[in-house]
Design a protein around this motif. Structure first.
Motif, PDB file in Angstrom:
ATOM      1  N   LEU A  26      21.452 -12.241  65.826  1.00 17.57           N
ATOM      2  CA  LEU A  26      20.491 -13.241  65.369  1.00 17.57           C
ATOM      3  C   LEU A  26      19.210 -13.291  66.194  1.00 17.57           C
ATOM      4  O   LEU A  26      18.280 -14.014  65.843  1.00 17.57           O
ATOM      5  CB  LEU A  26      21.145 -14.628  65.388  1.00 17.57           C
ATOM      6  CG  LEU A  26      22.343 -14.823  64.468  1.00 17.57           C
ATOM      7  CD1 LEU A  26      22.934 -16.212  64.667  1.00 17.57           C
ATOM      8  CD2 LEU A  26      21.951 -14.613  63.018  1.00 17.57           C
ATOM      9  N   CYS A  28      16.539 -11.540  66.644  1.00 23.96           N
ATOM     10  CA  CYS A  28      15.227 -11.295  66.042  1.00 23.96           C
ATOM     11  C   CYS A  28      14.781 -12.439  65.131  1.00 23.96           C
ATOM     12  O   CYS A  28      13.592 -12.599  64.876  1.00 23.96           O
ATOM     13  CB  CYS A  28      15.218  -9.972  65.286  1.00 23.96           C
ATOM     14  SG  CYS A  28      16.388  -9.908  63.928  1.00 23.96           S
ATOM     15  N   SER A  29      15.708 -13.263  64.665  1.00 22.61           N
ATOM     16  CA  SER A  29      15.326 -14.373  63.796  1.00 22.61           C
ATOM     17  C   SER A  29      15.240 -15.710  64.527  1.00 22.61           C
ATOM     18  O   SER A  29      14.935 -16.726  63.914  1.00 22.61           O
ATOM     19  CB  SER A  29      16.318 -14.486  62.629  1.00 22.61           C
ATOM     20  OG  SER A  29      17.607 -14.787  63.110  1.00 22.61           O
ATOM     21  N   ASP A  31      13.680 -18.481  67.176  1.00 28.00           N
ATOM     22  CA  ASP A  31      12.458 -18.837  67.889  1.00 28.00           C
ATOM     23  C   ASP A  31      12.810 -19.124  69.352  1.00 28.00           C
ATOM     24  O   ASP A  31      13.978 -19.128  69.730  1.00 28.00           O
ATOM     25  CB  ASP A  31      11.759 -20.028  67.228  1.00 28.00           C
ATOM     26  CG  ASP A  31      12.601 -21.296  67.219  1.00 28.00           C
ATOM     27  OD1 ASP A  31      13.672 -21.330  67.860  1.00 28.00           O
ATOM     28  OD2 ASP A  31      12.187 -22.263  66.558  1.00 28.00           O
TER      29      ASP A  31
END
Length: 69
Positions: A26, A28-29, A31
């Motif tokens: 997760l 890369c997705s 914040d």
């Protein structure tokens, strides 16, 4: 006095093994705020493993065969 909880060693091992896999998939997705929260969860798990203290009482196992060479 704060309430104490127990995590069995097998369950803690599962958490320690699974959380990095989830994070890797997760990352890369996420914040920055979510990444910080994830690091906090990983730190909490590490603190549970070491009883909220430094891992100073780690037993070092010496390989006698390696030292004999």
């Amino acid at each position: 006095m704060p309430k104490m909880f127990q995590i069995h060693d097998d369950d803690l091992s599962d958490l320690e093994r699974t959380l990095p896999e989830i994070a890797d998939r997760l990352m890369c997705s996420m914040d920055n705020a979510l990444r910080i929260k994830l690091r906090r969860v990983q730190k909490i798990l590490s603190d549970v493993r070491w009883n909220y203290g430094p891992p100073a009482h780690v037993e070092k196992i010496v390989d006698d065969e390696l030292n004999a060479q």
